[in-house]
Design an enzyme around this catalytic site. Sequence first.
Site, short mmCIF file in Angstrom:
data_model
loop_
_atom_site.label_atom_id
_atom_site.label_comp_id
_atom_site.label_asym_id
_atom_site.label_seq_id
_atom_site.Cartn_x
_atom_site.Cartn_y
_atom_site.Cartn_z
N ASP A 1 5.95 12.22 16.18
CA ASP A 1 5.92 12.27 14.67
C ASP A 1 4.91 12.81 13.88
OD1 ASP A 1 7.65 12.58 12.40
OD2 ASP A 1 7.58 10.66 11.84
N GLY B 1 7.38 3.80 3.31
CA GLY B 1 7.92 4.79 4.49
C GLY B 1 9.38 5.30 4.61
N SER B 2 10.36 5.69 5.84
CA SER B 2 11.98 6.07 6.13
C SER B 2 11.29 3.87 7.09
CB SER B 2 11.16 6.69 6.83
OG SER B 2 10.71 7.41 7.70
N LEU C 1 0.89 -1.50 -0.49
CA LEU C 1 0.22 -0.31 -0.18
C LEU C 1 0.81 1.07 -0.16
CD1 LEU C 1 -2.72 -1.34 2.65
CD2 LEU C 1 -3.02 -1.35 -0.14
N GLY D 1 9.44 1.66 6.89
CA GLY D 1 8.90 0.39 6.23
C GLY D 1 8.61 0.08 5.47
N THR D 2 7.67 -1.00 5.35
CA THR D 2 6.57 -1.34 4.16
C THR D 2 4.97 -1.28 4.71
OG1 THR D 2 8.51 -1.45 2.86
CG2 THR D 2 6.37 -1.89 1.75
#
Length: 415
Positions: free
Chosen positions: A130, A18-19, A15, A21-22
């Site tokens: 974050d 990102g920094s 989907l 993971g997936t």
Amino acid sequence: MARNIGSRYTATQILGRGSAGTVWLGEGPEGPVAVKLLRDDLAADQELVGRFVQERTALLGLDHPHVVAVRDLVVDGNDLALVMRLVRGTDLRTRLDRERRLAPEAAVAIVADVAEGLAAAHAKGVVHRDVKPENILLDMEGPAGPGGAHPALITDFGVAKLIDTPSRTKSTRIIGTPDYLAPEIVEGLPPRAAVDIYALATVLYELLAGFTPFGGGHPGAVLRRHVTETVVPLPGIPEELWQLLVQCLAKAPASRLRASELAARLHEVLPLLAGIPPLDVDEPGAEHAEEPAGHAAAPGAVPAGEEEGRRRSGAVPLVQGSAPDSNRDTHTSMRVPAPDELAGGARGTARVPRAPGAPRPGSAKSHKAAAVRKRRITLGVGAGVLVVALGVGGWFATSGDDAPQDTKQSSRPAP
């Protein structure tokens, strides 16, 4: 290609990336789920995995309508994965990329939802660390609320803390996304709940304006602005909403509202925003993308010249020499600036909103306009003296009951 995640889940489709993971679409015993498969280097760090497992209880206990719930934590061989509720919709960054800015009513409704989710997390002692549009999901299957906004949920709790562990970082490093970092983080203080409030207020400013209040240019310049700059007002919003933004963007953490207070105040402001269109302000230009003299580069930073033309020039690549991630995930590592690097003029690198068509401060067009105004003022003073002299003479030639009348009104409002 499908892959097994532990013994209970199957990941079927990517989907997003990102920094950390997936994210995969997955299937589990209770139906569809989202599986965040963390990077191999994270999964290989046994100390880090142990610390993350210790956080499992807190993460699984975050059950709130505006929090993407963690259903399970999988540690299996080289796999470290968070199994989460599947939200059918999009993230807030994608919507911003499409619309640039939102109507105030929709923006406030979205941020109020996120504030409620953060309040639930903070009550359990969990700080997100974050908060940014990439980590806010919009549930398109949920009912539309004020301004047509769909329910908003905050996701990725624990991921920033997972990456930022003593074994992986030093006290002289900052882990986070430059545009949304609270000043106390930049100054090396430990993150508390107030950092989430600052980041969420930054998100609200961005939803209204189309850009963040202190972003733009080299990440080091962004960090400096968080510490030294004063947020510039946005035209066209009620004073009550602006005061909320100012309070939650305060440099001192103790001056900010708590998440529950922010949510309540935003709901109070919502009726004032009905029917107000998106704001009409221009984003600050590329002149702010220049790196301040003597400022050290952050790892993986993009040269200032390459930043021009990017709408969110705070985006930096995660790997030296690569292009920024397509999903604009800017979670990165930077060193803490030294005190002398944070010192300086309070307005030196400010990104000032301006009316469409107005020259940017400091530009050649701006200097030319200033010169023209100066000549007009000089000529205007001379003409004014002549008018006054003629007016006095005319006044003596008329009856004493008639006062002189202005025949020309300025079209500019009084300052």
